[in-house]
Design a protein around this motif. Structure first.
Motif, PDB file in Angstrom:
ATOM      1  N   GLU A 251      -2.800 -26.375  49.142  1.00  0.00           N
ATOM      2  CA  GLU A 251      -3.334 -25.513  48.028  1.00  0.00           C
ATOM      3  C   GLU A 251      -2.835 -24.022  47.565  1.00  0.00           C
ATOM      4  OE1 GLU A 251      -6.836 -28.583  46.473  1.00  0.00           O
ATOM      5  OE2 GLU A 251      -7.830 -26.765  47.487  1.00  0.00           O
TER       6      GLU A 251
ATOM      7  N   MET B 295     -21.077 -28.028  47.220  1.00  0.00           N
ATOM      8  CA  MET B 295     -19.728 -28.135  46.147  1.00  0.00           C
ATOM      9  C   MET B 295     -19.806 -28.543  45.066  1.00  0.00           C
ATOM     10  SD  MET B 295     -16.865 -26.550  46.589  1.00  0.00           S
ATOM     11  CE  MET B 295     -16.151 -27.039  48.184  1.00  0.00           C
ATOM     12  N   TYR B 296     -19.548 -28.571  43.868  1.00  0.00           N
ATOM     13  CA  TYR B 296     -19.268 -28.613  42.587  1.00  0.00           C
ATOM     14  C   TYR B 296     -18.305 -28.973  41.689  1.00  0.00           C
ATOM     15  CZ  TYR B 296     -24.302 -28.326  43.089  1.00  0.00           C
ATOM     16  OH  TYR B 296     -25.853 -28.703  43.487  1.00  0.00           O
ATOM     17  N   TYR B 297     -17.513 -29.219  40.846  1.00  0.00           N
ATOM     18  CA  TYR B 297     -15.925 -29.213  40.732  1.00  0.00           C
ATOM     19  C   TYR B 297     -16.470 -28.695  38.772  1.00  0.00           C
ATOM     20  CZ  TYR B 297     -15.338 -31.032  45.278  1.00  0.00           C
ATOM     21  OH  TYR B 297     -15.395 -31.597  46.377  1.00  0.00           O
TER      22      TYR B 297
ATOM     23  N   GLN C 163     -21.718 -33.726  37.813  1.00  0.00           N
ATOM     24  CA  GLN C 163     -22.357 -32.397  38.462  1.00  0.00           C
ATOM     25  C   GLN C 163     -23.550 -31.105  38.294  1.00  0.00           C
ATOM     26  OE1 GLN C 163     -19.830 -31.413  40.847  1.00  0.00           O
ATOM     27  NE2 GLN C 163     -19.635 -33.560  40.412  1.00  0.00           N
TER      28      GLN C 163
ATOM     29  N   PRO D 278      -8.091 -26.845  37.983  1.00  0.00           N
ATOM     30  CA  PRO D 278      -9.382 -27.640  38.398  1.00  0.00           C
ATOM     31  C   PRO D 278     -10.309 -26.412  39.241  1.00  0.00           C
ATOM     32  CG  PRO D 278      -7.749 -28.847  39.695  1.00  0.00           C
ATOM     33  CD  PRO D 278      -7.057 -27.786  38.348  1.00  0.00           C
TER      34      PRO D 278
ATOM     35  N   ARG E 146     -14.004 -25.705  41.746  1.00  0.00           N
ATOM     36  CA  ARG E 146     -14.772 -25.666  42.749  1.00  0.00           C
ATOM     37  C   ARG E 146     -15.731 -24.436  43.043  1.00  0.00           C
ATOM     38  NH1 ARG E 146      -9.828 -27.576  45.607  1.00  0.00           N
ATOM     39  NH2 ARG E 146     -10.770 -25.182  47.386  1.00  0.00           N
TER      40      ARG E 146
ATOM     41  N   ASP F  92     -17.475 -30.335  35.611  1.00  0.00           N
ATOM     42  CA  ASP F  92     -17.408 -32.193  35.241  1.00  0.00           C
ATOM     43  C   ASP F  92     -18.581 -33.076  35.217  1.00  0.00           C
ATOM     44  OD1 ASP F  92     -14.743 -31.746  35.867  1.00  0.00           O
ATOM     45  OD2 ASP F  92     -14.681 -32.304  37.608  1.00  0.00           O
TER      46      ASP F  92
ATOM     47  N   THR G 206     -13.450 -21.177  42.920  1.00  0.00           N
ATOM     48  CA  THR G 206     -12.319 -20.860  43.757  1.00  0.00           C
ATOM     49  C   THR G 206     -11.221 -22.029  42.919  1.00  0.00           C
ATOM     50  OG1 THR G 206     -12.690 -21.245  45.923  1.00  0.00           O
ATOM     51  CG2 THR G 206     -10.852 -22.103  45.392  1.00  0.00           C
TER      52      THR G 206
ATOM     53  N   THR H 103     -18.899 -22.739  44.440  1.00  0.00           N
ATOM     54  CA  THR H 103     -20.363 -22.799  45.556  1.00  0.00           C
ATOM     55  C   THR H 103     -21.364 -21.544  45.303  1.00  0.00           C
ATOM     56  OG1 THR H 103     -19.326 -21.349  46.710  1.00  0.00           O
ATOM     57  CG2 THR H 103     -18.918 -23.944  47.353  1.00  0.00           C
TER      58      THR H 103
ATOM     59  N   THR I  82      -4.889 -21.244  45.495  1.00  0.00           N
ATOM     60  CA  THR I  82      -6.180 -20.866  44.955  1.00  0.00           C
ATOM     61  C   THR I  82      -6.301 -19.389  44.415  1.00  0.00           C
ATOM     62  OG1 THR I  82      -7.141 -20.767  46.823  1.00  0.00           O
ATOM     63  CG2 THR I  82      -6.969 -21.974  45.914  1.00  0.00           C
TER      64      THR I  82
END
Length: 302
Positions: A41, A176-178, A208, A164, A166, A205, A222, A168, A43
């Motif tokens: 990835e 972690m949340y998305y 979440q 997307p 992420r 999302d 991120t 924290t 980022t």
């Protein structure tokens, strides 16, 4: 004549030293990694703050005298929780017309939260009448919580809406949340410490949101800008550079062999290479003791 032999001796000593450096009997101990194709990835990391996309007002159909207020700014409430209680008797006595009395007769004494959320403002005061057109309480509903990011000017070339994210935070209950980057401001602002910044919005999302996502908390975001499903990743310290370009040392038949490389990106876990033909090759992770291609090396005992 003596001076001439002295020069010959010195030249021979230098030649012998170079030979020993590259072909000595004591190989340099190295650590290695066998390169493989893996998911990599790219980022961008930035900071943000939990906020509400909008505030929802709790209104009364007619002005009422408030008996008690059960919440304050910052209170987290659940759907149906009592926000305030009206004094129907005192309100009825001061009602100026039959329409007001009709509404009062149909109203419950308790003013409750229409949905779960956080109290942003309280306008109702115990013992005082509510004002027409002014909400008793302003709520930031849970479903409207979002994270506002500060995006650096240098990152705007790679960050796009729809990417997307992420999230924290030290105050969050989950690791972690998305979410998704749903908005990038069309205007920039100047931060005295960080330079030119542009604001972005992350929509969480489904599923979440929870009680730990309090308004005003700091989030570390991120943003995933690109994913390479079969990237070639090498440790940061394995990649060297000189006037000829960037390169690594590969371990081949007991020797360190210089290999030119093209760097696709610098990522958190290493350097992403553009050349997939290196998959299966053994790269030397600590090339600091290698002075030239062809030096004798061996893998250090683990």
């Amino acid at each position: 004549m003596k001076k001439r032999w002295m020069l010959v001796f010195l030249a021979g000593a230098v030649a012998l030293g170079v030979w020993l450096l590259g072909n000595g009997t004591e190989p340099v101990q190295v650590n290695t990694t066998v390169l493989k194709a893996e998911r990599v990835e790219q980022t961008v990391v930035c900071t943000g703050v939990v906020e509400s996309a909008k505030a929802t007002g709790v209104f009364l159909p007619v002005p009422c005298i408030v008996k008690e207020v059960n919440v304050k700014e910052g209170s987290r409430v659940k759907k149906g929780e009592v926000l305030a209680v009206i004094d129907k008797r005192a309100t009825f006595e001061t009602a100026g017309n039959d329409v007001t009395r009709m509404y009062l007769a149909a109203m419950a004494e308790e003013i409750t939260a229409p949905e779960s959320g956080v109290v942003v403002a309280v306008n109702a005061l115990a013992g005082a009448p509510t004002e027409a057109g002014t909400p008793c309480v302003l709520l930031a509903l849970e479903r409207d919580l979002q994270v506002r990011l500060c995006l650096r000017e240098k990152d705007l070339q790679v960050i796009k809406q729809g990417m997307p994210v992420r999230l924290t935070g030290e105050g969050f209950s989950r690791s972690m949340y998305y979410g998704t980057l749903t908005e990038i401001s069309s205007a920039a602002r100047t931060d005295t410490s960080a330079g030119i910044m542009v604001e972005g919005v992350v929509t969480l999302d489904e599923g979440q949101r929870d009680d730990s996502l309090r308004l005003g908390l700091t989030a570390r975001a991120t943003v995933v800008t690109k994913v390479n499903e079969s990237g070639v990743l090498v440790p940061h310290e394995a990649v060297l550079s000189d006037e000829k370009g960037r390169y690594v040392y590969l371990l081949k038949e007991g020797c360190a062999v210089r290999q030119a490389v093209e760097v696709a990106a610098q990522v958190k876990d290493g350097v992403l290479l553009a050349d997939r033909s290196l998959v299966g090759q053994t790269v030397i992770n600590n090339p600091d003791k290698i002075h030239q291609s062809g030096m004798a090396v061996e893998e250090a005992a683990s």
